[in-house]
Write a protein that holds these residues in place. Structure first.
Motif, PDB file in Angstrom:
ATOM      1  N   CYS A  88       0.829  -1.204   0.000  1.00 30.15           N
ATOM      2  CA  CYS A  88       0.000   0.000   0.000  1.00 30.15           C
ATOM      3  C   CYS A  88       0.866   1.258   0.000  1.00 30.15           C
TER       4      CYS A  88
ATOM      5  N   CYS B  26       2.496   1.662  -3.491  1.00 30.81           N
ATOM      6  CA  CYS B  26       1.549   2.156  -4.496  1.00 30.81           C
ATOM      7  C   CYS B  26       1.217   3.624  -4.260  1.00 30.81           C
TER       8      CYS B  26
ATOM      9  N   SER C 151      -3.653   2.494 -12.981  1.00 25.15           N
ATOM     10  CA  SER C 151      -4.253   2.561 -11.648  1.00 25.15           C
ATOM     11  C   SER C 151      -4.814   1.215 -11.200  1.00 25.15           C
TER      12      SER C 151
ATOM     13  N   THR D 135      -1.587   0.305  -9.331  1.00 24.81           N
ATOM     14  CA  THR D 135      -1.083   1.208  -8.296  1.00 24.81           C
ATOM     15  C   THR D 135      -2.165   1.908  -7.500  1.00 24.81           C
TER      16      THR D 135
ATOM     17  N   TYR E  20      -5.453   1.727  -3.657  1.00 19.83           N
ATOM     18  CA  TYR E  20      -4.152   1.038  -3.649  1.00 19.83           C
ATOM     19  C   TYR E  20      -3.992   0.000  -4.754  1.00 19.83           C
ATOM     20  N   GLY E  21      -4.989  -0.194  -5.600  1.00 11.67           N
ATOM     21  CA  GLY E  21      -4.860  -1.117  -6.720  1.00 11.67           C
ATOM     22  C   GLY E  21      -5.150  -2.557  -6.346  1.00 11.67           C
TER      23      GLY E  21
END
Length: 433
Positions: free
Chosen positions: A64, A67, A294, A297, A331-332
């Motif tokens: 987290c 990212c 995204s 990430t 956070y992806g």
């Protein structure tokens, strides 16, 4: 130890609306009670590390932070407060009680139920007194506590329908009627798991209806479905009969009819159902379409709340990102997968009461935006994660299914059974000697 857990239960119920101003934001009292209590119990050896969960927690938080750092470097956007709060709040789930203390689980359930039965009575009194014209709603907490020490921005006092003078039951001390409903639903499920008195189910159920909250009803329904699958046909048949009797009675009331009118609200773009279950995921897909990177990430720490505020200013619609939607958006996918594995190890795997564990995870993942709401999340600490490894619900079912004849076959008559049982103390490593 029970004093610490009781203090935690009080902080997430009666003191849920209270916070301390810290650096322009507010810190929930639940964080101070939970982390302080865990530190105290760690010092005295009553709490130990949940090793599997801790390892994944470190990996998930590292992912987290990585990212969020990438997004901050590329776009300059990132909510530092949200990013810092994430590990601070969730680290509490990386611990569990020492095996020698886990036999206290049922007492913890009883204490939680006792608190919620009192608050259920208050909620029913709120609704009935308003409906009969005996009392006009007043937020007594807001009247007597400076706003500096209260969480704001929540729909704490909300009418049962547009234009109605009757305010939804909130027990006064809960942030929102929907959160109150979820706590009532968890207490109701706890009563059902323990097979406790039916008057408790009735009072909690009536209070749940008084909240006019679809999320609370979904929470309870999901848990009852899990219990039905675990307990089989006979128990399910009794529940079906109870529902067949109760639902028409509830729908015949003005409050029941309001809930019935909201049954298809996910198809209405202005409804709370659509704002909670449909539109957040549409926004995530739109974000991925605009920026495919995204997916890996995320869109930055704190992005979900910022996007919700932006949409509200533009359209007036209060879109609600649930816990799972927030993690995925901010956070992806890879970091979200690690986070979900941590939740599985901390809350689901070897849970003391799988019914409560799965229902709680379902609610926090899909029904509430509780990713950074410790006063909501921390209900799962005393009811699930602290007692990981203690098979309470399984043992309870096994004891009820054991035929009395087995006692006779063992050469002991039921009347000659000992009045008490002595259990050997646990060794330092948590195993029986």
């Amino acid at each position: 130890m029970l004093t610490v857990i009781t203090a935690l239960l009080v902080s997430i119920t009666a003191l849920q609306r209270f916070g301390l101003p810290v650096g322009g934001t507010q810190l929930s009292l639940s964080v101070l009670v939970a982390l302080g209590g865990l530190g105290y119990l760690l010092y005295h050896g009553d709490v130990v590390e949940n090793r599997g969960a801790t390892r994944i927690f470190v990996l998930a938080m590292a992912a987290c932070f990585l990212c969020a750092g990438i997004v901050l470097f590329q776009t300059g956007y990132g909510g530092i407060t949200s990013l810092v709060y994430l590990p601070v709040i969730w680290v509490a789930f990386a611990f569990r009680l020492h095996a020698s203390r886990q036999h206290l689980y049922e007492r913890v359930l009883r204490r939680y139920e006792a608190i919620m039965l009192v608050l259920a009575g208050i909620g029913v009194a709120q609704t009935v007194s308003q409906a009969l014209g005996l009392w006009t709603y007043v937020d007594v907490v807001l009247q007597n506590v400076p706003e500096t020490f209260l969480f704001t921005g929540y729909n704490t006092s909300y009418p049962i329908e547009y234009g109605s003078p009757i305010i939804k039951a909130n027990g006064f001390v809960f942030l929102e009627p929907s959160i109150y409903a979820q706590f009532l639903a968890m207490a109701l499920l706890s009563v059902l798991v323990r097979r406790a008195s039916w008057w408790r189910v009735l009072l909690l159920g009536v209070a749940l209806v008084c909240t006019i909250s679809g999320t609370g009803l979904l929470f309870a329904a999901f848990g009852v479905l899990l219990l039905a699958l675990r307990r089989g046909g006979r128990w399910t048949a009794r529940i079906v009969v109870a529902v067949v009797v109760a639902v028409p009675v509830a729908l015949a009331t003005p409050f029941g009819s309001i809930i019935a009118e909201r049954a298809d609200e996910t198809s209405n773009t202005n409804s709370s159902g659509s704002l909670r279950f449909v539109q957040p995921y549409q926004r995530i897909l739109e974000t991925w379409g605009e920026d495919p990177l995204s997916v890996l990430t995320g869109d930055g720490a704190g992005r979900a709340d910022a996007l919700a505020d932006q949409i509200f200013r533009a359209t007036g619609l209060p879109i609600n990102f649930s816990g799972l939607a927030k993690v995925v958006l901010e956070y992806g996918v890879p970091a979200s997968v690690l986070f979900c594995v941590f939740v599985g190890l901390a809350l689901v795997r070897r849970a003391p009461a799988p019914t409560l564990a799965w229902a709680g995870v379902f609610a926090n993942a899909f029904l509430t935006g509780s990713l950074l709401q410790p006063q909501v999340l921390y209900l799962m600490l005393p009811l699930v994660s602290l007692f990981i490894g203690y098979p309470y619900e399984k043992a309870l079912g096994s004891r009820r299914s054991e035929p009395a004849a087995e006692v006779v076959d063992a050469g002991v008559s039921p009347s000659a059974a000992p009045a008490s049982v002595t259990i050997r103390p646990a060794s330092p490593n948590g195993l029986l000697g």
